[in-house]
Design a protein around this motif. Structure first.
Motif, short mmCIF file in Angstrom:
data_model
loop_
_atom_site.label_atom_id
_atom_site.label_comp_id
_atom_site.label_asym_id
_atom_site.label_seq_id
_atom_site.Cartn_x
_atom_site.Cartn_y
_atom_site.Cartn_z
N UNK A 43 16.47 -19.95 -45.75
CA UNK A 43 15.63 -18.76 -45.74
C UNK A 43 14.55 -18.93 -44.68
N UNK A 44 14.17 -17.82 -44.10
CA UNK A 44 13.12 -17.84 -43.11
C UNK A 44 11.77 -17.46 -43.70
N UNK A 45 10.80 -17.38 -42.83
CA UNK A 45 9.47 -16.95 -43.26
C UNK A 45 9.56 -15.54 -43.82
N UNK A 46 8.88 -15.30 -44.94
CA UNK A 46 8.87 -13.98 -45.55
C UNK A 46 7.62 -13.24 -45.11
N UNK A 47 7.81 -12.05 -44.60
CA UNK A 47 6.66 -11.23 -44.31
C UNK A 47 6.84 -9.86 -44.97
N UNK A 48 5.76 -9.20 -45.24
CA UNK A 48 5.83 -7.91 -45.91
C UNK A 48 4.51 -7.59 -46.57
N UNK A 49 4.49 -6.51 -47.32
CA UNK A 49 3.24 -6.08 -47.93
C UNK A 49 3.54 -5.20 -49.14
N UNK A 50 2.69 -5.34 -50.16
CA UNK A 50 2.74 -4.47 -51.32
C UNK A 50 1.80 -3.30 -51.04
N UNK A 51 2.39 -2.18 -50.58
CA UNK A 51 1.59 -1.05 -50.11
C UNK A 51 0.94 -0.26 -51.24
N UNK A 52 1.65 -0.14 -52.35
CA UNK A 52 1.16 0.70 -53.45
C UNK A 52 1.48 0.04 -54.78
#
Length: 422
Positions: free
Chosen positions: A313-322
């Motif tokens: 697995x690679x680096x996880x990026x993202x965001x919890x917008x709501x």
């Protein structure tokens, strides 16, 4: 088996069936012509001779052949499928079919149960005071108090049971139980060998995983032969996790499967006014994907089995917008996630509320703003409304993480008493 039988059904066509290898699918190999009659043989006082498969091992007589056992109806309800002691399947139908035709049977629910002798953790009075006591499942009664994995004491609402004869099991090996060896899940868990039906779920890593998916041939195995088998299950007012032989394991939930128990009629007799509701599980049910792979890998390592190379697995990026809870207590989460090692692939995510996995979802939905921002092909969004309401007026901690390795998104969101993300 007594000699009485129901009025016969005549003028049916008879066919020999060959399993295709696909679930519930058969191919017609021989057309035997018509003028067959079927009668439901009486298997005792509990056998309703006007209903097909209403009891365990419901047997039928067909012109020229005795001791056929009910398998199920066809998907179009135009005929029934029986199996003989020789293990061969036969269809009897008013329809005419040609050789090679594909017949699909209705999906038959599988027993999800404990075997006789399984000890369940209960709350009982002993010597004038109440304490935790392990009781064999067959010795329990409606109203007895069980202790759940969370330590709560809850009354038993109903107990289902179903028995299978050895000759039926020889022709239906998928019904044979799974054996979880003592200590296979963790140190001292289970405390003794635990036997459950293949579809019965164990509670592992915050998820419900059917025992059949955990089989490794060493510490978790399929039982190969039994002369007889009796399954039992325990229902509470809502689905929960019991403690069976020291291991966390699910209670019964009616997901259209109550009818598999030969005492199913007793539920309606006890609860005449109760309306059937859709099944609500106490935790996500996992049958594939990264979470299952991680659990299997850990249990196989514990069993001393060689392990294949782990998925990279690679680096996880993202965001919890709501993140919010509405007036009914339903939690809504929206955001995006991307695995940089697989930039155009979906990401399986756990939705964790107050430290417990409440749902699984995939970040795989297209959002044009993500594509414009150069985030892969834009298919990395997720949006989910959890069906089970949460308590209002108190704070909850919500986290979104990758299911495979529990890597979190860059933020977790506390939900305040107002129902909005803080």
């Amino acid at each position: 088996m007594s000699s009485g039988s129901a009025p016969s059904i005549g003028n049916l066509n008879g066919f020999r069936l060959i399993p295709t290898g696909q679930v519930n699918q058969f191919s017609i190999s021989i057309n035997y012509g018509n003028n067959y009659t079927i009668s439901d043989s009486s298997d005792g006082p509990g056998d309703d001779l006007t209903r097909l498969g209403d009891i365990a091992n419901d047997s039928f007589n067909v012109t020229g052949f005795d001791d056929n056992f009910y398998v199920g109806k066809t998907l179009n309800n135009q005929g029934i499928i029986l199996v003989r002691n020789n293990g061969r399947y036969y269809l009897y139908s008013p329809n005419a079919y040609s050789n090679g035709s594909i017949i699909t049977a209705q999906q038959q629910p599988f027993a999800v149960c404990y075997c006789t002798g399984t000890r369940i953790l209960t709350w009982r009075e002993v010597g004038g005071s109440f304490t935790e006591v392990e009781i064999p499942v067959e010795a329990l009664s409606i109203g007895d108090m069980v202790v759940t994995a969370s330590g709560e004491q809850r009354p038993i609402k109903w107990i289902g049971t179903r028995a299978y004869a050895g000759r039926f099991l020889r022709n239906n090996p998928d019904l044979l139980p799974i054996r979880l060896q003592a200590g296979c899940l963790a140190d001292g868990i289970p405390a003794r060998d635990l036997h459950v039906s293949p579809r019965h779920a164990m509670f592992l890593d915050g998820c419900l995983i059917p025992a059949a998916h955990l089989v490794n041939g060493t510490t978790i195995t399929k039982v190969e032969h039994l002369d007889s088998l009796t399954y039992w299950h325990i229902e509470l007012d809502s689905h929960d996790v019991l403690v069976a032989e020291g291991a966390p394991s699910e209670s019964f939930v009616d997901d259209n499967s109550r009818g598999i128990f030969h005492n199913a009629h007793t539920f309606s007799e006890l609860y005449r006014q109760e309306q059937r509701k859709d099944a609500v599980y106490c935790a996500p049910r996992v049958e594939d994907g990264f979470t299952l792979e991680a659990v299997r890998r850990r249990l196989n390592q514990r069993a001393g089995l060689p392990l294949p190379p782990a998925h990279a697995f690679g680096q996880l990026r993202g965001y919890l917008d709501h993140c919010s809870i509405d007036e009914q207590g339903r939690l809504t989460v929206r955001g995006w996630a991307q695995d940089l090692a697989h930039p155009d692939g979906p990401v399986c995510l756990d939705i964790v509320v107050d430290g417990v996995v409440a749902a699984l979802t995939f970040a795989e939905t297209y959002r044009p703003d993500l594509e414009r921002a150069g985030i892969g092909d834009g298919c990395h969004a997720f949006s989910l409304i959890l069906p089970e309401p949460f308590a209002l007026g108190i704070s909850h901690q919500v986290e979104v993480r990758r299911s495979a390795d529990r890597a979190p998104l860059t933020t977790s969101r506390p939900i305040g008493a107002s129902g909005l993300a803080a």
